[in-house]
Design a protein around this motif. Structure first.
Motif, PDB file in Angstrom:
ATOM      1  N   UNK A 195     -16.686   5.701 -13.590  1.00  0.00           N
ATOM      2  CA  UNK A 195     -17.653   5.124 -14.535  1.00  0.00           C
ATOM      3  C   UNK A 195     -18.302   6.166 -15.433  1.00  0.00           C
ATOM      4  N   UNK A 196     -18.366   7.415 -14.976  1.00  0.00           N
ATOM      5  CA  UNK A 196     -19.097   8.449 -15.712  1.00  0.00           C
ATOM      6  C   UNK A 196     -18.201   9.584 -16.205  1.00  0.00           C
ATOM      7  N   UNK A 197     -16.895   9.445 -16.085  1.00  0.00           N
ATOM      8  CA  UNK A 197     -15.970  10.498 -16.514  1.00  0.00           C
ATOM      9  C   UNK A 197     -14.814   9.868 -17.293  1.00  0.00           C
ATOM     10  N   UNK A 198     -14.489  10.467 -18.436  1.00  0.00           N
ATOM     11  CA  UNK A 198     -13.394   9.973 -19.272  1.00  0.00           C
ATOM     12  C   UNK A 198     -12.560  11.143 -19.748  1.00  0.00           C
ATOM     13  N   UNK A 199     -11.260  11.059 -19.526  1.00  0.00           N
ATOM     14  CA  UNK A 199     -10.338  12.091 -20.002  1.00  0.00           C
ATOM     15  C   UNK A 199      -9.951  11.804 -21.439  1.00  0.00           C
ATOM     16  N   UNK A 200     -10.114  12.807 -22.296  1.00  0.00           N
ATOM     17  CA  UNK A 200      -9.695  12.707 -23.692  1.00  0.00           C
ATOM     18  C   UNK A 200      -8.587  13.716 -23.933  1.00  0.00           C
ATOM     19  N   UNK A 222     -22.298  14.785 -27.244  1.00  0.00           N
ATOM     20  CA  UNK A 222     -23.062  13.616 -27.673  1.00  0.00           C
ATOM     21  C   UNK A 222     -22.885  12.444 -26.706  1.00  0.00           C
ATOM     22  N   UNK A 223     -21.662  12.245 -26.248  1.00  0.00           N
ATOM     23  CA  UNK A 223     -21.404  11.169 -25.287  1.00  0.00           C
ATOM     24  C   UNK A 223     -22.170  11.422 -23.992  1.00  0.00           C
ATOM     25  N   UNK A 224     -22.224  12.672 -23.575  1.00  0.00           N
ATOM     26  CA  UNK A 224     -22.908  13.006 -22.323  1.00  0.00           C
ATOM     27  C   UNK A 224     -24.399  12.671 -22.395  1.00  0.00           C
ATOM     28  N   UNK A 227      -2.122  21.172 -27.720  1.00  0.00           N
ATOM     29  CA  UNK A 227      -2.737  20.005 -27.085  1.00  0.00           C
ATOM     30  C   UNK A 227      -3.904  20.449 -26.230  1.00  0.00           C
ATOM     31  N   UNK A 228      -4.858  19.559 -26.068  1.00  0.00           N
ATOM     32  CA  UNK A 228      -6.054  19.891 -25.288  1.00  0.00           C
ATOM     33  C   UNK A 228      -6.486  18.701 -24.459  1.00  0.00           C
ATOM     34  N   UNK A 229      -7.268  18.984 -23.443  1.00  0.00           N
ATOM     35  CA  UNK A 229      -7.867  17.941 -22.606  1.00  0.00           C
ATOM     36  C   UNK A 229      -9.343  18.260 -22.420  1.00  0.00           C
ATOM     37  N   UNK A 230     -10.160  17.245 -22.545  1.00  0.00           N
ATOM     38  CA  UNK A 230     -11.588  17.352 -22.252  1.00  0.00           C
ATOM     39  C   UNK A 230     -11.953  16.201 -21.323  1.00  0.00           C
ATOM     40  N   UNK A 231     -12.666  16.510 -20.258  1.00  0.00           N
ATOM     41  CA  UNK A 231     -13.229  15.458 -19.414  1.00  0.00           C
ATOM     42  C   UNK A 231     -14.673  15.260 -19.861  1.00  0.00           C
ATOM     43  N   UNK A 232     -14.910  14.142 -20.504  1.00  0.00           N
ATOM     44  CA  UNK A 232     -16.237  13.858 -21.045  1.00  0.00           C
ATOM     45  C   UNK A 232     -17.106  13.210 -19.972  1.00  0.00           C
ATOM     46  N   UNK A 233     -18.376  13.583 -19.961  1.00  0.00           N
ATOM     47  CA  UNK A 233     -19.326  13.075 -18.973  1.00  0.00           C
ATOM     48  C   UNK A 233     -19.966  11.793 -19.482  1.00  0.00           C
ATOM     49  N   UNK A 234     -19.141  10.770 -19.613  1.00  0.00           N
ATOM     50  CA  UNK A 234     -19.630   9.496 -20.099  1.00  0.00           C
ATOM     51  C   UNK A 234     -18.613   8.401 -19.880  1.00  0.00           C
ATOM     52  N   UNK A 235     -19.092   7.179 -19.913  1.00  0.00           N
ATOM     53  CA  UNK A 235     -18.231   6.016 -19.746  1.00  0.00           C
ATOM     54  C   UNK A 235     -17.286   5.869 -20.933  1.00  0.00           C
TER      55      UNK A 235
END
Length: 418
Positions: free
Chosen positions: A336-341, A376-378, A185-193
Motif C-alpha cells: 500500500x505504501x511502496x510503488x516501483x517505477x 513529492x509522492x512521499x 534504465x532505472x528503478x525507483x521505489x517510491x514511498x507512496x501508494x
C-alpha cells in the motif's frame, strides 16, 4: 464503546465530495491494496515492458505483479510471447524477476522443460500414460503496441485495448520503436501508494516549482484543461500557448503527423489512455536541458528533429516519444505504501554511445524529474495518512485529469461489483 467499522471501498470512493480527492485510507488499507491489485493489475491491461527488453530469441523478462508473475520471451521465430510464470507440475516459479537468456525454460524444482513456444518438451518419471500436450505453459494475453508490451491476466481481457492499438499504432509507426535499444534504465521505489503516483503524473500544477529541469522543455500550459481559476497572467500564458500550439499542429499536420488529442479516460472505458502530440519548449527538439536532440541518430528514418512529444498515458504508464529518443515509464504496486517505477530510455538500435549520444544528456531531465516526483509522492502519502487530513478541492484548470482518473477508478470498482 461501539467497535470501529471500516467503510467499504466503493462507499469511500463514491462518497467523496465532488471535485475533491479521496480519503486517506484509500491509499493505505491492505484490503484496498489487494482489491486494487486484483482489479486494476490482474483484470485490466497493464504495461510490463518494451520489446527491447527481449531483443533476441531466448531473451526473457520476468515481471511480478502482486502474487502473479509473467514471463515475457522472444521465441525462435522472433515472436514475443507471454506465459504464467508457473510450472505445470507443482507450481514452482520457473524464473525469478528480471532479465536473462535461455535456450529453454527449465523448472529449477523437478526440471520440467518447456520450449520457448510454451510446449512441454521433457518431464521425466511421469509414466507411459502421461500426456505432455496437456501441460504446456499457460499463455497470458499480450499486445505489443509500438514497443509497449501490454499483458492481461484475465480470462477475458477488456476488448477496448483495440481502441488504444488503433489510435497509437499509426502515431508510433514513423519512429519504428521496435528497432530501438535500451540506452539506460532505472528503478525507483517510491514511498507512496500507486494511485498517488499516477495522480501526480496526471497534473503539472507542481511543475513550475517542482521540476526545473523538465520545465526547460515541457510547457505547463499543455496540461491545462481550461482558464477556470487562473489569474490574468495565467490566462495570457494559456492563450499564447493555445495560439502557438494551433499553428505548430497545423504545420505538423500538413506533413501528415498525427497531432490531435484522443482521450479515453472516463465513462465505461476499461482501457484508460490519453495521447496528443505536444509542443516542446525552447528549440523544440527533445526533452533535454538545452531542448535539442540528445541522440544525433534519429529514430526510424526521420530527418526532421522538431516533431514535438508524442505522449501516451495509461493507468500504469506514461510515454514521451521525441524524434531522437523515447522515455517510457511504468509502475508496479508493491505494498500500500511502496510503488516501483521503472523507466527506460530508448534510442535507435544502431546509435552508438559516445558517438551518437551521451547518456547523461539523454537522461538527465527525467532522472531528475523522477527523483523529484518520488519525493513529492512521499510527502503526499505521509500527509494523507495524518488524522487531520481532509481532502481538498482539485484545481479546475490544472488538476482536471486527476479528477478524471479518480472518477475512472471509482467507475471501474463499480463495474467489478465494488
Amino acid at each position: 464503546m461501539s467497535e470501529f467499522v471500516l467503510k467499504p471501498l466503493g462507499e469511500l470512493v463514491r462518497g467523496r465530495e465532488p471535485g475533491c480527492g479521496m480519503p486517506g485510507e484509500v491509499f493505505s488499507r491492505p484490503d484496498v491494496f489487494e482489491t486494487d491489485i486484483d482489479i486494476f493489475f490482474h483484470q485490466h491491461w497493464i504495461m510490463v515492458g518494451v520489446t527491447a527488453d527481449v531483443p533476441e530469441p531466448g531473451d526473457v523478462s520476468v515481471v511480478d505483479i502482486g502474487k502473479a508473475s509473467v514471463i515475457i520471451v522472444r521465441d525462435d521465430d522472433e515472436n514475443i510471447r507471454a506465459y504464467r510464470n508457473v510450472c505445470r507440475h507443482r507450481g514452482a516459479r520457473l524464473k525469478e524477476a528480471g532479465k536473462s537468456t535461455v535456450g529453454m525454460l527449465v523448472c529449477p524444482y523437478h526440471q520440467w522443460t518447456y520450449d520457448l513456444d510454451g510446449s512441454l518438451r521433457h518431464a521425466k518419471h511421469m509414466g507411459k500414460d502421461f500426456d505432455a500436450t496437456c501441460r504446456n505453459l499457460r499463455p497470458v494475453h499480450l499486445k505489443v503496441v509500438g514497443t509497449h508490451v501490454f499483458v492481461c491476466f484475465a480470462d477475458e481481457p477488456p476488448a477496448d485495448i483495440a481502441k488504444l492499438e488503433e489510435t497509437m499504432a499509426p502515431r508510433f509507426a514513423p519512429y519504428e520503436l521496435q528497432n530501438t535499444k535500451i540506452a539506460f534504465e532505472s528503478e525507483i521505489i517510491e514511498d507512496g501508494n500507486w494511485k498517488l503516483v499516477m495522480e501526480n503524473n496526471r497534473e503539472c500544477y507542481h511543475c513550475e516549482a517542482g521540476h526545473p529541469e523538465l520545465t526547460m522543455s515541457f510547457i505547463p500550459e499543455s496540461t491545462s484543461s481550461s482558464a477556470d481559476g487562473m489569474d490574468e497572467e495565467g490566462i495570457k500564458a494559456l492563450d499564447a500557448y493555445n495560439k502557438l500550439n494551433a499553428e505548430t499542429q497545423a504545420n505538423w499536420e500538413s506533413e501528415g503527423w498525427l497531432c490531435s488529442a484522443v482521450e479515453e479516460l472516463s465513462g465505461d472505458v476499461a482501457t484508460h489512455f490519453r495521447t496528443e502530440r505536444l509542443m516542446i519548449g525552447g528549440d523544440g527538439e527533445s526533452q533535454t536541458i538545452d531542448t535539442k536532440v540528445a541522440c544525433q541518430k534519429l529514430l526510424g528514418n526521420l530527418t526532421r528533429r522538431d516533431l514535438g512529444d508524442t505522449h501516451m498515458w495509461t493507468h500504469n504508464s506514461w510515454t514521451h516519444v521525441m524524434s531522437d529518443h523515447a522515455m517510457i515509464s511504468y509502475i508496479i504496486p508493491l505494498t500500500p505504501e511502496k510503488t516501483l517505477c521503472r523507466t527506460k530510455w530508448l534510442v535507435h538500435a544502431d546509435a552508438v554511445e559516445g558517438v551518437d549520444y551521451d547518456v547523461t544528456k539523454l537522461t538527465e531531465v527525467w532522472v531528475a524529474t523522477n527523483a523529484q516526483d518520488a519525493s513529492l509522492v512521499a510527502i503526499n502519502h505521509r500527509g494523507a495518512q495524518d488524522p487531520g487530513y481532509i481532502p481538498g478541492p482539485y484545481s479546475p484548470s490544472t488538476e482536471n485529469y486527476v479528477d478524471q482518473f479518480v472518477g475512472w477508478y471509482a467507475g471501474r470498482l463499480k463495474a467489478h461489483g465494488i
